[in-house]
Design a protein around this motif. Structure first.
Motif, mmCIF file in Angstrom:
data_model
loop_
_atom_site.group_PDB
_atom_site.id
_atom_site.type_symbol
_atom_site.label_atom_id
_atom_site.label_comp_id
_atom_site.label_asym_id
_atom_site.label_seq_id
_atom_site.Cartn_x
_atom_site.Cartn_y
_atom_site.Cartn_z
ATOM 1 N N GLY A 1 5.077 -2.287 -4.390
ATOM 2 C CA GLY A 1 5.018 -2.760 -5.778
ATOM 3 C C GLY A 1 3.571 -2.882 -6.222
ATOM 4 N N THR A 2 3.386 -3.409 -7.410
ATOM 5 C CA THR A 2 2.018 -3.663 -7.880
ATOM 6 C C THR A 2 1.585 -5.080 -7.569
ATOM 7 N N GLY A 3 2.562 -5.962 -7.420
ATOM 8 C CA GLY A 3 2.261 -7.366 -7.182
ATOM 9 C C GLY A 3 1.833 -8.113 -8.437
ATOM 10 N N LEU A 4 1.753 -7.420 -9.557
ATOM 11 C CA LEU A 4 1.175 -7.995 -10.771
ATOM 12 C C LEU A 4 2.199 -8.620 -11.714
ATOM 13 N N LYS A 5 3.484 -8.362 -11.470
ATOM 14 C CA LYS A 5 4.501 -8.947 -12.330
ATOM 15 C C LYS A 5 5.782 -9.158 -11.538
ATOM 16 N N GLU A 6 6.634 -10.014 -12.060
ATOM 17 C CA GLU A 6 7.866 -10.354 -11.348
ATOM 18 C C GLU A 6 8.738 -9.130 -11.124
ATOM 19 N N GLU A 7 8.699 -8.185 -12.042
ATOM 20 C CA GLU A 7 9.525 -6.983 -11.927
ATOM 21 C C GLU A 7 8.977 -5.978 -10.922
ATOM 22 N N SER A 8 7.762 -6.175 -10.437
ATOM 23 C CA SER A 8 7.166 -5.255 -9.467
ATOM 24 C C SER A 8 6.415 -6.026 -8.384
ATOM 25 N N PRO A 9 7.144 -6.844 -7.629
ATOM 26 C CA PRO A 9 6.485 -7.661 -6.609
ATOM 27 C C PRO A 9 6.182 -6.862 -5.351
ATOM 28 N N TRP A 10 5.361 -7.428 -4.491
ATOM 29 C CA TRP A 10 5.169 -6.892 -3.150
ATOM 30 C C TRP A 10 6.280 -7.460 -2.276
ATOM 31 N N HIS A 11 6.946 -6.610 -1.505
ATOM 32 C CA HIS A 11 8.089 -7.020 -0.686
ATOM 33 C C HIS A 11 7.622 -7.382 0.724
ATOM 34 N N ILE A 12 8.033 -8.557 1.194
ATOM 35 C CA ILE A 12 7.576 -9.048 2.496
ATOM 36 C C ILE A 12 8.757 -9.389 3.401
ATOM 37 N N LEU A 13 8.517 -9.324 4.713
ATOM 38 C CA LEU A 13 9.529 -9.693 5.700
ATOM 39 C C LEU A 13 9.278 -11.071 6.291
ATOM 40 N N MET A 14 8.092 -11.598 6.110
ATOM 41 C CA MET A 14 7.727 -12.941 6.554
ATOM 42 C C MET A 14 6.887 -13.583 5.455
ATOM 43 N N PHE A 15 7.069 -14.869 5.230
ATOM 44 C CA PHE A 15 6.268 -15.536 4.208
ATOM 45 C C PHE A 15 4.776 -15.409 4.497
ATOM 46 N N SER A 16 4.397 -15.529 5.754
ATOM 47 C CA SER A 16 2.978 -15.489 6.105
ATOM 48 C C SER A 16 2.332 -14.154 5.781
ATOM 49 N N HIS A 17 3.113 -13.082 5.732
ATOM 50 C CA HIS A 17 2.551 -11.770 5.434
ATOM 51 C C HIS A 17 1.962 -11.726 4.024
ATOM 52 N N ALA A 18 2.550 -12.487 3.116
ATOM 53 C CA ALA A 18 2.026 -12.530 1.747
ATOM 54 C C ALA A 18 0.620 -13.121 1.743
#
Length: 252
Positions: free
Chosen positions: A164-181
């Motif tokens: 994703g772009t990470g810049l908006k709710e409709e295009s988030p970065w997808h993570i498998l662990m909270f810490s990865h964010a």
């Protein structure tokens, strides 16, 4: 030129490469049917068993999509337990707390590697673990394995950014662990505040200081984490990273 700088994890020393904040040009949103089709097909170049063997053993280099399917394909691995306690990672952080980054002992480095191998059994794509393993092997003079874990670190972080772009709710970065964010943001040298839940699948992590392009924070899709949450588990936030001014190492 690639480089990393020494960091601290709320008074616990660690090492982290910093990567520039750049505009995301290509986006490949993880689609479950596509991921399953590629990772379960023995004829696919992204057959999961082969990807994981290459990843763990370094037998063949992984390309951009190799890391992508490896990361998101882990959702369907029986070893994916995002709420399991990773004691080996905690041990690594404790070891790093006592290391002089300029003069680490061989024993400390060997213990760091032992704990890192164990930590990867629960979270094979944890950026902190990959980062510390690269540091340990480099400090021991094993440049081949140092490079392997460095490539793994950058490959996994890029796979997340690709989602994703990470810049908006409709295009988030997808993570498998909270810490990865948080690790992704830390890899860019970005200081951040407390995450805010936006929806059942998305959280927003505000930055303590806007970026040069006026970005105030980033969105992350954590839905895959909660698909695997036991009913009796309460999640505790991971310890976060801060930066210091130790001299960086460089790759040419």
């Amino acid at each position: 030129m690639k480089r990393f700088v020494t960091t601290i994890l709320t008074a616990v020393a660690s090492l982290l490469w910093t990567m520039p904040v750049v505009a995301q040009e290509r986006v490949v949103v993880p689609e479950e049917e596509d991921i399953l089709a590629n990772t379960l097909n023995t004829a696919s170049p992204y057959y999961y068993t082969n990807l994981m063997l290459n990843y763990r053993n370094g037998t063949e280099p992984l390309d951009e999509m190799g890391y992508y399917y490896l990361y998101y394909g882990f959702l369907y691995d029986e070893d994916y337990r995002p709420f399991a306690e990773n004691r080996a990672l905690s041990n690594m952080l404790d070891i790093m707390a006592g290391i002089d980054p300029e003069q680490p002992s061989v024993y400390q480095l060997q213990r760091l590697i032992e704990c890192g191998v164990e930590a990867m059994e629960l979270d094979p794509f944890n950026p902190k673990v990959l980062n510390m393993l690269a540091y340990a092997y480099g400090a021991l003079g094993d440049s081949e394995r140092e490079r392997l874990y460095y490539d793994h670190l950058t490959g996994i972080l890029h796979a997340i950014e690709l989602s994703g772009t990470g810049l908006k709710e409709e295009s988030p970065w997808h993570i498998l662990m909270f810490s990865h964010a948080y690790d992704l943001l830390a890899s860019k040298g970005l200081a951040y505040g407390e995450a805010r839940i936006i929806s059942r699948s998305t959280e927003y992590v505000p930055l303590l200081r806007k970026t040069s392009d006026n970005t105030k924070g980033y969105y992350f899709d954590y839905s895959r984490v909660y698909r695997n949450k036991p009913d009796d588990v309460t999640f505790k936030r991971d310890r976060t990273w801060q930066f210091n001014n130790l001299k960086p190492r460089e790759y040419r």
